[in-house]
Write a protein that holds these residues in place. Structure first.
Motif, PDB file in Angstrom:
ATOM      1  N   HIS A 172       0.807  -1.216   0.000  1.00 24.45           N
ATOM      2  CA  HIS A 172       0.000   0.000   0.000  1.00 24.45           C
ATOM      3  C   HIS A 172       0.846   1.273   0.000  1.00 24.45           C
ATOM      4  N   GLU A 173       2.008   1.239   0.629  1.00 25.76           N
ATOM      5  CA  GLU A 173       2.896   2.404   0.562  1.00 25.76           C
ATOM      6  C   GLU A 173       3.388   2.615  -0.863  1.00 25.76           C
ATOM      7  N   LEU A 174       3.753   1.523  -1.537  1.00 26.36           N
ATOM      8  CA  LEU A 174       4.239   1.647  -2.911  1.00 26.36           C
ATOM      9  C   LEU A 174       3.127   2.073  -3.863  1.00 26.36           C
ATOM     10  N   ARG A 175       1.913   1.670  -3.567  1.00 27.46           N
ATOM     11  CA  ARG A 175       0.775   2.112  -4.382  1.00 27.46           C
ATOM     12  C   ARG A 175       0.728   3.641  -4.456  1.00 27.46           C
ATOM     13  N   VAL A 176       1.023   4.294  -3.339  1.00 30.74           N
ATOM     14  CA  VAL A 176       1.028   5.754  -3.292  1.00 30.74           C
ATOM     15  C   VAL A 176       2.325   6.326  -3.850  1.00 30.74           C
TER      16      VAL A 176
END
Length: 248
Positions: A122-126
């Motif tokens: 989820h961090e990489l998604r952003v």
């Protein structure tokens, strides 16, 4: 970075707490997370007393929907995500391999490995969408060494380091950096549980070339470096902070 937005999981004690306080003193805007609401609210208040814009969001890193919500609320609150520290972890059930079970394995790997993977997801998604950001996973020197009576924990940290390097390679072209810090013996509740007695803890300290056990602030300093522009050309690395214990 000018008042970077930083997310820290496992922020309520030990290394996570020290890292949150260090980022607050540096002027960051912070979201801190953990599973205990009351302790989280206390930490939020302490960070605000240091002058930081800070919020506590309760989340269990083993649950995909809760991690998604954590990251989405961070972005909604502050408009982006500049750095993330994936510190949530457990020592599990130390002991001989023959005493381990599917349950003790799952209890350790679900937090240490699945929790890190979901946080990265989820961090990489952003960060990949904004084409910037730094992620720091917290490993252990056991992540690149063997450890008698801690095989499951060591195995989980080997996995964290493999995931760190793989993710770094996957997203490097987007401008996002992924690294890990591997602490040696550090004065936390986890170390107290591992050693069991003051005498064993003192014996461990005597085995460190710098003749002391690390402080959570020592680890926090390494994390802040990796999150900074000073580490702009550093990715896919495991930074060992152990007082020289693994040097020879």
């Amino acid at each position: 970075m000018n008042k970077p937005v930083v997310l820290i999981t496992g922020a309520l004690t030990g290394i996570g707490r020290a890292t949150a306080l260090a980022f607050a003193r540096s002027g960051a805007r912070l979201v801190v997370s953990g599973r205990r609401q009351a302790e989280g609210e206390t930490l939020e208040a302490e960070l605000r007393q240091l002058g930081a814009e800070a919020a506590f969001i309760q989340a269990d890193v083993r649950r995909d929907d809760e991690v998604r919500n954590l990251v989405d609320r961070t972005v909604a609150r502050f408009g982006g995500l500049d750095a993330a520290v994936n510190n949530a972890g457990t020592e599990g059930q130390p002991g001989a391999v023959v005493d381990q079970s599917a349950e003790s394995y799952a209890a350790t790997f679900d937090t240490n490995v699945l929790g890190t993977l979901l946080s990265l997801k989820h961090e990489l998604r952003v960060m990949t969408a904004q084409k910037s950001g730094s992620i720091i996973n917290i490993s252990s020197t056991y992540g690149h060494e063997g450890a008698a009576y801690a095989a499951v924990y060591a195995g989980s940290k080997h996995a964290v380091e493999g995931i760190t390097k793989s993710a770094a390679l996957e997203v490097a072209a987007t401008g996002v950096r992924v690294n890990a810090v591997a602490p040696g013996p550090t004065d936390t509740g986890m170390l107290d549980r591992f050693t069991g007695t003051a005498e064993r803890k003192a014996a461990l300290a005597s085995s460190v070339p710098l003749a002391r056990i690390g402080k959570p602030d020592d680890i926090a300093s390494a994390v802040l470096y990796l999150a900074s522009d000073g580490a702009a050309f550093v990715t896919g690395q495991i930074i060992t902070v152990d007082g020289g214990k693994t040097a020879g």
